[in-house]
Design a protein around this motif. Structure first.
Motif, PDB file in Angstrom:
ATOM      1  N   UNK A 265      29.273  53.601 -53.997  1.00 51.56           N
ATOM      2  CA  UNK A 265      27.952  53.100 -53.658  1.00 51.56           C
ATOM      3  C   UNK A 265      27.129  54.122 -52.889  1.00 51.56           C
ATOM      4  N   UNK A 266      27.769  54.890 -51.998  1.00 53.73           N
ATOM      5  CA  UNK A 266      27.058  55.939 -51.276  1.00 53.73           C
ATOM      6  C   UNK A 266      26.508  56.996 -52.230  1.00 53.73           C
ATOM      7  N   UNK A 267      27.197  57.194 -53.342  1.00 47.79           N
ATOM      8  CA  UNK A 267      26.829  58.263 -54.267  1.00 47.79           C
ATOM      9  C   UNK A 267      25.818  57.830 -55.326  1.00 47.79           C
ATOM     10  N   UNK A 268      26.009  56.676 -55.938  1.00 39.27           N
ATOM     11  CA  UNK A 268      25.127  56.281 -57.036  1.00 39.27           C
ATOM     12  C   UNK A 268      24.021  55.326 -56.596  1.00 39.27           C
ATOM     13  N   UNK A 269      24.117  54.813 -55.376  1.00 35.61           N
ATOM     14  CA  UNK A 269      23.139  53.850 -54.886  1.00 35.61           C
ATOM     15  C   UNK A 269      23.801  52.517 -54.634  1.00 35.61           C
ATOM     16  N   UNK A 270      23.588  51.990 -53.421  1.00 27.78           N
ATOM     17  CA  UNK A 270      24.286  50.762 -53.028  1.00 27.78           C
ATOM     18  C   UNK A 270      23.742  49.540 -53.757  1.00 27.78           C
ATOM     19  N   UNK A 271      22.431  49.484 -53.973  1.00 27.57           N
ATOM     20  CA  UNK A 271      21.871  48.368 -54.734  1.00 27.57           C
ATOM     21  C   UNK A 271      22.337  48.424 -56.174  1.00 27.57           C
ATOM     22  N   UNK A 272      22.340  49.624 -56.756  1.00 27.11           N
ATOM     23  CA  UNK A 272      22.776  49.761 -58.146  1.00 27.11           C
ATOM     24  C   UNK A 272      24.213  49.284 -58.313  1.00 27.11           C
ATOM     25  N   UNK A 273      25.093  49.700 -57.407  1.00 27.03           N
ATOM     26  CA  UNK A 273      26.489  49.279 -57.513  1.00 27.03           C
ATOM     27  C   UNK A 273      26.613  47.770 -57.346  1.00 27.03           C
ATOM     28  N   UNK A 274      25.850  47.203 -56.416  1.00 22.82           N
ATOM     29  CA  UNK A 274      25.893  45.759 -56.196  1.00 22.82           C
ATOM     30  C   UNK A 274      25.478  45.004 -57.458  1.00 22.82           C
ATOM     31  N   UNK A 275      24.421  45.445 -58.104  1.00 27.15           N
ATOM     32  CA  UNK A 275      23.938  44.753 -59.302  1.00 27.15           C
ATOM     33  C   UNK A 275      24.896  44.933 -60.474  1.00 27.15           C
ATOM     34  N   UNK A 276      25.474  46.123 -60.601  1.00 27.99           N
ATOM     35  CA  UNK A 276      26.491  46.326 -61.647  1.00 27.99           C
ATOM     36  C   UNK A 276      27.677  45.402 -61.395  1.00 27.99           C
TER      37      UNK A 276
END
Length: 507
Positions: free
Chosen positions: A77-88
């Motif tokens: 999440x720190x690398x690709x984006x925390x919101x993006x990881x949450x939604x995935x």
């Protein structure tokens, strides 16, 4: 839907507080899924006819995968984006919930639960690290973390109640379908209400480190749970040992990497390490005790799952209220004072539980449970805030995952150690009983666990059934009392350690 990276500061905006409400949804579902399946086990066993080993994996695989993947997902999440990881993760969680609901074989349900656990491992570190990025003011962040911790308590409290209601009216798969509308709501509003944050200087994730962290955590958690279920045996001991060795190599390797999976330097910060240790001790006591509380209500007092869930639900309310009230307490008292006094209160609750008897109603248990929950409630919010405050903002995801992993280890250790103690005391008490009227082939099962004794008693006529149930219940209560006494002593010791190690916990 802008990418704010890590540059915001100051007071949170209205959008952030609304976003906190959105983040509460996956936290509740995450916690519910850890408990709700236990109520569905009888219906799953009847519908899918799994072997005893398959049934064990159906129940356990979700928690195993969550624990093993937390560190990797937090760093990702720190690398690709925390919101993006949450939604995935939310999308995968919804899809795998449907797969689990409509599974037709034990193997397919185990696979769906494993994928569900991997998806769930994105939820806790993503939501917590987003809170770290959304709330920069110390007081606001402490309140937001209190709400976040409280949501997990709410999920644990309502899980048995909601699950019991669903199972009373629908088939077992419906307990998974309740996840889908929540995840759809998160996917719908998350991109608009949640800001994106990520480390702009993050390097590539080291796959070998990710595999090592998962292997180490999975091996230790697996070994501890199997020790709790079946006692000391070569395989679980080997698993724990292997996990410890892999973990030691993992930490050694991280210190030599230019871009490690986790920052080893965080563990050199006294307050950070002390907060993690406090988490482990608190969960050690709580997880093991609630396992015995469930057995006491159902196997000693004879309650059904829904009635037992209703008796334990207020504990989640106490945890939630205590978590939300913690930020206001911290404004007046030092964190170490709140935690140490809380552990003393927790010890008092366990001392009440030492007064249990097999013939008692639920009120002594309820009183002790409420007191110990009141005492331990502030711990999670305070220690989590300390962990996040001490970690660099760009490493918030990894720090969140480490904090969550400490909770997992504490819970598994409590179930293993206290579970082994209860099993040993129960077997010792039953070993000297003649068990008149019980067939010789059934005596081993009756003397092994209370559940085994109840199953054997169901096949007997009176007076043998009544005598066996009375003897087994008294033996279990004696074991529960012994575990409560150990937990009381542990809580008092933890109170002293909190004063020593957390004196500098305030930022």
């Amino acid at each position: 839907m802008a990418d704010d990276t890590l540059v915001r500061s100051g007071k949170a905006e209205a959008r952030d507080w609304i976003g906190l409400a959105v983040l509460a949804l996956p936290c509740i579902i995450y916690s519910m899924d850890l408990t709700v399946l236990h109520l569905a086990v009888p219906q799953i066993a009847a519908a899918l006819r799994p072997s005893s080993s398959e049934l064990l994996w159906i129940v356990d695989i979700y928690g195993f995968m969550v624990a093993g993947a937390l560190i990797t997902m937090g760093t990702l999440g720190d690398r690709i984006g925390r919101r993006r990881l949450l939604l995935i993760g939310a999308a995968v969680f919804g899809v795998t919930s449907a797969l689990a609901a409509f599974s037709t074989t034990p193997t397919s349900l185990i696979a769906a639960r494993a994928l569900l656990g991997l998806a769930a491992a994105t939820l806790a570190p993503s939501t917590l690290s987003l809170i770290r990025s959304m709330f920069h003011d110390d007081r606001e962040r402490a309140l937001a973390i209190g709400v976040w911790v409280g949501c997990f308590s709410v999920g644990a409290a309502v899980g048995p109640v909601v699950g019991g209601f669903i199972l009373a009216h629908y088939w077992w798969g419906a307990v998974f379908l309740i996840n889908i509308p929540v995840m759809l709501l998160l996917l719908g509003v998350g991109p608009y209400l949640l800001r994106e944050f990520r480390d702009p200087d993050a390097g590539r994730i080291d796959l070998l480190s990710a595999a090592q962290s998962m292997a180490a955590v999975l091996a230790v958690i697996y070994g501890l749970k199997r020790i709790a279920e079946a006692g000391l045996a070569p395989l679980p001991l080997f698993a724990v040992g292997a996990g410890v060795l892999i973990g030691a190599y993992f930490f050694q390797r991280q210190s030599a990497l230019d871009d490690p999976l986790i920052d080893i330097g965080l563990f050199r910060i006294p307050a950070f390490s002390a907060a993690l240790g406090t988490n482990i001790v608190a969960l050690f006591m709580v997880f093991g005790t609630f396992l015995f509380i469930a057995q006491y209500l159902q196997l000693v007092l004879g309650m059904g799952p829904l009635e037992a869930g209703l008796w334990t639900a207020p504990s989640g309310v106490v945890f939630a209220l205590g978590s939300v009230a913690t930020p206001f307490l911290v404004r007046r008292f030092e964190p170490y004072v709140i935690i140490s006094v809380g552990f003393v209160i927790t010890a008092a609750g366990f001392l009440v539980l030492t007064q249990l008897g097999a013939a008692d109603g639920p009120w002594v248990l309820f009183l002790g449970m409420m007191i110990l929950c009141l005492g331990v409630a502030p711990t999670g919010a305070i220690t989590t805030d300390i962990v996040l405050a001490k970690a660099p903002p760009e490493r918030a995801g990894a720090a969140s995952a480490i904090s969550e992993t400490s909770f997992e280890f504490g819970g598994a250790l409590g179930i293993a150690v206290l579970g082994s103690l209860v099993t040993a005391v129960y077997r010792s008490a039953m070993a000297g009983e003649p068990l008149a009227g019980v067939p010789v082939p059934s005596m081993a099962a009756a003397r092994d666990t209370l559940g085994g004794a109840v199953a054997v008693a169901a096949e007997l006529g009176d007076p043998a059934r009544t005598a066996l149930l009375g003897t087994a219940r008294e033996a279990f209560v004696s074991a529960f009392v012994a575990a409560s006494a150990v937990s009381a002593a542990t809580a008092l010791g933890a109170a002293v350690l909190a004063v020593i190690t957390l004196r500098n916990g305030r930022r």
